[in-house]
Motif scaffolding. Structure first.
Motif, short mmCIF file in Angstrom:
data_model
loop_
_atom_site.label_atom_id
_atom_site.label_comp_id
_atom_site.label_asym_id
_atom_site.label_seq_id
_atom_site.Cartn_x
_atom_site.Cartn_y
_atom_site.Cartn_z
N LYS A 1 0.81 -1.16 0.08
CA LYS A 1 0.04 0.07 0.04
C LYS A 1 0.88 1.18 0.01
O LYS A 1 1.78 1.22 0.73
CB LYS A 1 -1.00 -0.26 1.21
CG LYS A 1 -1.70 1.03 1.43
CD LYS A 1 -2.81 1.11 2.63
CE LYS A 1 -3.76 2.26 2.89
NZ LYS A 1 -4.27 2.13 4.00
N CYS A 2 0.68 2.34 -1.06
CA CYS A 2 1.24 3.27 -0.92
C CYS A 2 0.88 4.46 0.18
O CYS A 2 -0.20 4.35 0.61
CB CYS A 2 0.68 4.17 -2.21
SG CYS A 2 1.66 5.91 -2.27
N GLY B 1 -2.47 6.11 -0.50
CA GLY B 1 -3.36 5.10 0.20
C GLY B 1 -3.75 3.75 -0.85
O GLY B 1 -4.54 2.88 -0.48
N ASP B 2 -3.29 3.78 -2.06
CA ASP B 2 -3.63 2.77 -2.83
C ASP B 2 -2.73 1.40 -2.75
O ASP B 2 -1.83 1.88 -2.36
CB ASP B 2 -3.50 3.21 -4.49
CG ASP B 2 -4.42 4.27 -4.75
OD1 ASP B 2 -5.58 4.58 -4.15
OD2 ASP B 2 -4.24 4.89 -5.94
N ILE B 3 -3.42 0.54 -2.93
CA ILE B 3 -2.63 -0.74 -2.86
C ILE B 3 -2.52 -1.16 -4.33
O ILE B 3 -3.04 -1.45 -5.32
CB ILE B 3 -3.68 -2.10 -2.39
CG1 ILE B 3 -3.79 -1.74 -0.89
CG2 ILE B 3 -2.86 -3.30 -2.60
CD1 ILE B 3 -4.77 -2.79 -0.33
N SER C 1 4.23 4.53 -7.83
CA SER C 1 2.89 4.90 -7.53
C SER C 1 2.34 5.56 -8.96
O SER C 1 2.56 6.68 -9.37
CB SER C 1 2.58 5.85 -6.52
OG SER C 1 1.13 6.11 -6.36
N HIS D 1 5.93 1.93 0.29
CA HIS D 1 4.97 1.16 -0.09
C HIS D 1 4.98 0.08 1.08
O HIS D 1 6.25 -0.28 1.23
CB HIS D 1 4.75 0.62 -1.07
CG HIS D 1 4.23 1.19 -2.40
ND1 HIS D 1 5.01 2.20 -2.95
CD2 HIS D 1 2.93 1.09 -2.80
CE1 HIS D 1 4.12 2.61 -3.84
NE2 HIS D 1 2.98 1.90 -3.96
N VAL E 1 0.43 -4.81 3.71
CA VAL E 1 -1.17 -4.88 4.38
C VAL E 1 -1.72 -6.21 3.85
O VAL E 1 -1.26 -6.71 3.03
CB VAL E 1 -2.07 -3.79 3.64
CG1 VAL E 1 -1.57 -2.28 4.29
CG2 VAL E 1 -2.05 -3.86 2.23
#
Length: 55
Positions: free
Chosen positions: A11-12, A16-18, A39, A48, A51
Motif C-alpha cells: 500500500k502506498c 493509500g492505493d494498494i 505509484s 509502500h 497490508v
C-alpha cells in the motif's frame, strides 16, 4: 502439502492505493515488508508498506 506463504498487498503511504501484491512466508519474515515502488497515481516512487489482503 500446503505452502506457508501468504498473499500480501503493498500500500502506498502517500495516496493509500494498494498498487502491488506479492507472497511472503510469515514464519521466516516476521517484520512488515516495506520498499520504494512506483505509484501510478502520483507518477513517482513512494514508500509502500505491507497490508493484509482479504482471502
Amino acid at each position: 502439502m500446503a505452502s506457508a506463504n501468504i498473499k500480501i498487498g503493498l500500500k502506498c503511504q502517500e495516496c493509500g492505493d494498494i498498487n502491488y501484491t506479492t507472497m511472503k512466508n510469515p514464519k521466516t519474515h516476521t517484520e512488515k515488508f516495506e520498499t520504494k515502488k512506483y505509484s501510478p497515481r502520483l507518477k513517482k516512487h513512494t514508500l509502500h508498506k505491507e497490508v493484509k489482503l482479504k482471502s
